[in-house]
Design a protein around this motif. Sequence first.
Motif, PDB file in Angstrom:
ATOM      1  N   LYS A  69       0.831  -1.204   0.000  1.00 20.48           N
ATOM      2  CA  LYS A  69       0.000   0.000   0.000  1.00 20.48           C
ATOM      3  C   LYS A  69       0.867   1.256   0.000  1.00 20.48           C
ATOM      4  O   LYS A  69       0.602   2.204  -0.746  1.00 20.48           O
ATOM      5  N   VAL A  70       1.908   1.266   0.818  1.00 24.44           N
ATOM      6  CA  VAL A  70       2.818   2.418   0.876  1.00 24.44           C
ATOM      7  C   VAL A  70       3.500   2.608  -0.479  1.00 24.44           C
ATOM      8  O   VAL A  70       3.610   3.726  -0.986  1.00 24.44           O
ATOM      9  N   SER A  71       3.950   1.509  -1.076  1.00 23.08           N
ATOM     10  CA  SER A  71       4.619   1.568  -2.372  1.00 23.08           C
ATOM     11  C   SER A  71       3.692   2.142  -3.443  1.00 23.08           C
ATOM     12  O   SER A  71       4.084   3.034  -4.209  1.00 23.08           O
ATOM     13  N   GLU A 111      -2.012   2.809 -14.762  1.00 23.92           N
ATOM     14  CA  GLU A 111      -1.798   2.158 -16.047  1.00 23.92           C
ATOM     15  C   GLU A 111      -0.519   1.323 -16.088  1.00 23.92           C
ATOM     16  O   GLU A 111      -0.272   0.619 -17.063  1.00 23.92           O
ATOM     17  N   GLN A 112       0.273   1.385 -15.045  1.00 21.32           N
ATOM     18  CA  GLN A 112       1.558   0.677 -15.013  1.00 21.32           C
ATOM     19  C   GLN A 112       1.391  -0.737 -14.464  1.00 21.32           C
ATOM     20  O   GLN A 112       0.669  -0.967 -13.504  1.00 21.32           O
ATOM     21  N   GLY A 113       2.077  -1.676 -15.080  1.00 18.67           N
ATOM     22  CA  GLY A 113       1.988  -3.077 -14.670  1.00 18.67           C
ATOM     23  C   GLY A 113       2.386  -3.300 -13.222  1.00 18.67           C
ATOM     24  O   GLY A 113       1.757  -4.103 -12.511  1.00 18.67           O
ATOM     25  N   TYR A 114       3.418  -2.609 -12.779  1.00 16.02           N
ATOM     26  CA  TYR A 114       3.886  -2.741 -11.393  1.00 16.02           C
ATOM     27  C   TYR A 114       2.781  -2.357 -10.415  1.00 16.02           C
ATOM     28  O   TYR A 114       2.508  -3.055  -9.446  1.00 16.02           O
ATOM     29  N   TYR A 115       2.145  -1.239 -10.676  1.00 19.18           N
ATOM     30  CA  TYR A 115       1.057  -0.739  -9.826  1.00 19.18           C
ATOM     31  C   TYR A 115      -0.115  -1.720  -9.842  1.00 19.18           C
ATOM     32  O   TYR A 115      -0.669  -2.063  -8.797  1.00 19.18           O
ATOM     33  N   LYS A 172       1.763   6.574  -6.908  1.00 18.26           N
ATOM     34  CA  LYS A 172       0.661   7.449  -7.309  1.00 18.26           C
ATOM     35  C   LYS A 172       1.028   8.909  -7.052  1.00 18.26           C
ATOM     36  O   LYS A 172       0.764   9.766  -7.894  1.00 18.26           O
ATOM     37  N   SER A 173       1.642   9.189  -5.924  1.00 16.96           N
ATOM     38  CA  SER A 173       2.056  10.565  -5.618  1.00 16.96           C
ATOM     39  C   SER A 173       3.062  11.080  -6.635  1.00 16.96           C
ATOM     40  O   SER A 173       2.979  12.225  -7.091  1.00 16.96           O
ATOM     41  N   LEU A 174       4.025  10.234  -6.998  1.00 21.81           N
ATOM     42  CA  LEU A 174       5.027  10.616  -7.983  1.00 21.81           C
ATOM     43  C   LEU A 174       4.369  10.869  -9.338  1.00 21.81           C
ATOM     44  O   LEU A 174       4.650  11.859 -10.009  1.00 21.81           O
ATOM     45  N   SER A 175       3.481   9.983  -9.710  1.00 19.63           N
ATOM     46  CA  SER A 175       2.787  10.120 -10.985  1.00 19.63           C
ATOM     47  C   SER A 175       1.946  11.391 -11.012  1.00 19.63           C
ATOM     48  O   SER A 175       1.980  12.157 -11.974  1.00 19.63           O
ATOM     49  N   ASP A 176       1.189  11.614  -9.951  1.00 22.43           N
ATOM     50  CA  ASP A 176       0.312  12.779  -9.879  1.00 22.43           C
ATOM     51  C   ASP A 176       1.089  14.091  -9.844  1.00 22.43           C
ATOM     52  O   ASP A 176       0.576  15.123 -10.256  1.00 22.43           O
TER      53      ASP A 176
END
Length: 65
Positions: free
Chosen positions: A15-17, A37-41, A22-26
Amino acid sequence: MTKDETLRLALEAMKVSNNAWKSLSDSGDAGFWKAEEQGYYQLNEQAITAVEAALEAKEAPVYSC
């Protein structure tokens, strides 16, 4: 550490990851992409759902007739 404690720790880490992603993306600092949209997420989201379901199933009361 028990299995439940291990699962709870892994759940919190995922959850933290994902929140960090998401914060970095936003923020726009990582370029123009959406975390969702990322496979890792997506893989982390699937794992989060599976671990939560497993923990809930263990905690659910068992009724007998």
